[in-house]
Design an enzyme around this catalytic site. Structure first.
Site, PDB file in Angstrom:
ATOM      1  NE  ARG A  31      -4.075  -1.867   2.150  1.00  0.00           N
ATOM      2  CZ  ARG A  31      -5.021  -2.122   1.246  1.00  0.00           C
ATOM      3  NH1 ARG A  31      -5.186  -1.331   0.205  1.00  0.00           N
ATOM      4  NH2 ARG A  31      -5.798  -3.185   1.388  1.00  0.00           N
ATOM      5  CG  ASP A  32       1.470   5.630  -2.165  1.00  0.00           C
ATOM      6  OD1 ASP A  32       2.027   5.695  -3.280  1.00  0.00           O
ATOM      7  OD2 ASP A  32       1.625   6.503  -1.279  1.00  0.00           O
ATOM      8  CB  ILE A  33       3.471   5.668   2.885  1.00  0.00           C
ATOM      9  CG1 ILE A  33       3.590   5.740   4.388  1.00  0.00           C
ATOM     10  CG2 ILE A  33       4.023   6.923   2.227  1.00  0.00           C
ATOM     11  CD1 ILE A  33       5.023   5.768   4.895  1.00  0.00           C
ATOM     12  CG  ASN A  89       4.143   9.456 -11.677  1.00  0.00           C
ATOM     13  OD1 ASN A  89       3.275   9.614 -12.522  1.00  0.00           O
ATOM     14  ND2 ASN A  89       3.879   9.473 -10.380  1.00  0.00           N
ATOM     15  CG  HIS A 102       6.819   3.046  -8.212  1.00  0.00           C
ATOM     16  ND1 HIS A 102       8.017   3.707  -8.259  1.00  0.00           N
ATOM     17  CD2 HIS A 102       5.879   4.005  -8.037  1.00  0.00           C
ATOM     18  CE1 HIS A 102       7.817   5.004  -8.103  1.00  0.00           C
ATOM     19  NE2 HIS A 102       6.526   5.217  -7.973  1.00  0.00           N
ATOM     20  CG  HIS A 104       1.452   5.285  -8.528  1.00  0.00           C
ATOM     21  ND1 HIS A 104       1.451   5.882  -7.282  1.00  0.00           N
ATOM     22  CD2 HIS A 104       2.637   5.626  -9.094  1.00  0.00           C
ATOM     23  CE1 HIS A 104       2.578   6.565  -7.118  1.00  0.00           C
ATOM     24  NE2 HIS A 104       3.314   6.426  -8.204  1.00  0.00           N
TER      25      HIS A 104
HETATM   26  P1  AMP Z   1       6.307   8.414  -7.529  1.00  0.00           P
HETATM   27  O1  AMP Z   1       6.047   9.856  -7.237  1.00  0.00           O
HETATM   28  O2  AMP Z   1       5.625   7.915  -8.748  1.00  0.00           O
HETATM   29  O3  AMP Z   1       7.788   8.098  -7.486  1.00  0.00           O
HETATM   30  O4  AMP Z   1       5.601   7.636  -6.360  1.00  0.00           O
HETATM   31  C1  AMP Z   1       6.212   7.349  -5.149  1.00  0.00           C
HETATM   32  C2  AMP Z   1       5.121   6.916  -4.207  1.00  0.00           C
HETATM   33  O5  AMP Z   1       5.723   6.191  -3.161  1.00  0.00           O
HETATM   34  C3  AMP Z   1       4.336   8.070  -3.583  1.00  0.00           C
HETATM   35  O6  AMP Z   1       2.952   7.915  -3.899  1.00  0.00           O
HETATM   36  C4  AMP Z   1       4.621   7.917  -2.092  1.00  0.00           C
HETATM   37  O7  AMP Z   1       3.497   8.221  -1.290  1.00  0.00           O
HETATM   38  C5  AMP Z   1       5.011   6.466  -1.986  1.00  0.00           C
HETATM   39  N1  AMP Z   1       5.915   6.134  -0.894  1.00  0.00           N
HETATM   40  C6  AMP Z   1       7.037   6.789  -0.515  1.00  0.00           C
HETATM   41  N2  AMP Z   1       7.620   6.178   0.515  1.00  0.00           N
HETATM   42  C7  AMP Z   1       6.857   5.088   0.798  1.00  0.00           C
HETATM   43  C8  AMP Z   1       6.931   4.057   1.771  1.00  0.00           C
HETATM   44  N3  AMP Z   1       7.913   4.002   2.668  1.00  0.00           N
HETATM   45  N4  AMP Z   1       5.961   3.110   1.775  1.00  0.00           N
HETATM   46  C9  AMP Z   1       4.947   3.156   0.882  1.00  0.00           C
HETATM   47  N5  AMP Z   1       4.823   4.113  -0.056  1.00  0.00           N
HETATM   48  C10 AMP Z   1       5.756   5.068  -0.108  1.00  0.00           C
END
Ligand code: AMP
Length: 115
Positions: A31-33, A89, A102, A104
């Site tokens: 899950r996204d944080i 992204n 990754h 989303h």
């Molecule tokens: P991006 O901007 O596409 O690189 O997405 C990075 C995503 O990773 C963002 O939506 C953050 O909220 C998420 N994120 C960052 N650190 C963590 C973490 N430790 N655990 C889960 N999600 C994270």
């Protein structure tokens, strides 16, 4: 190859916490944080690839596998029928913050069109 200073590599190695929804030998999903929708899951290859810009033809099976995992999780989360967004992204102007490839998986509410 994994990177010691990459938060997603740390999650993959179990050195940083995450709500893990799926794991296999090639990928994980957690899950996204900071979720932007009721369902916001990140699908991440274990292999450290900086972004989609670094993907080559030899990664094709892995990329297909990631998309299949996303479809599996969407069904598992009950949003497959309603629809969802699957997005990656690329680079700073693309909104990328974590430089480990990754996808989303975002859903569970009506999403606006991009742009
Ligand atoms: P991006 O901007 O596409 O690189 O997405 C990075 C995503 O990773 C963002 O939506 C953050 O909220 C998420 N994120 C960052 N650190 C963590 C973490 N430790 N655990 C889960 N999600 C994270």
């Amino acid at each position: 190859m994994q990177h010691s200073d990459c938060i997603f590599c740390q999650i993959i190695r179990g050195e940083a916490p995450a709500t893990m929804l799926y794991q296999d030998e090639r990928a994980v999903a957690f899950r996204d944080i900071a979720p932007i929708a009721p369902v916001h899951v990140l699908i991440v290859p274990r292999l450290h690839i900086a972004s989609a810009a670094e993907v080559t033809a030899e990664h094709a099976p892995l990329i297909g596998h990631l998309i299949a995992i996303a479809a599996h999780i969407a069904r598992q989360q009950g949003i497959a029928e309603r629809g969802y967004r699957l997005v990656t992204n690329v680079g700073r102007e693309g909104g990328q913050a974590i430089f480990h490839l990754h996808w989303h998986l975002i859903g569970g509410r009506q999403l606006r069109g991009i742009g």
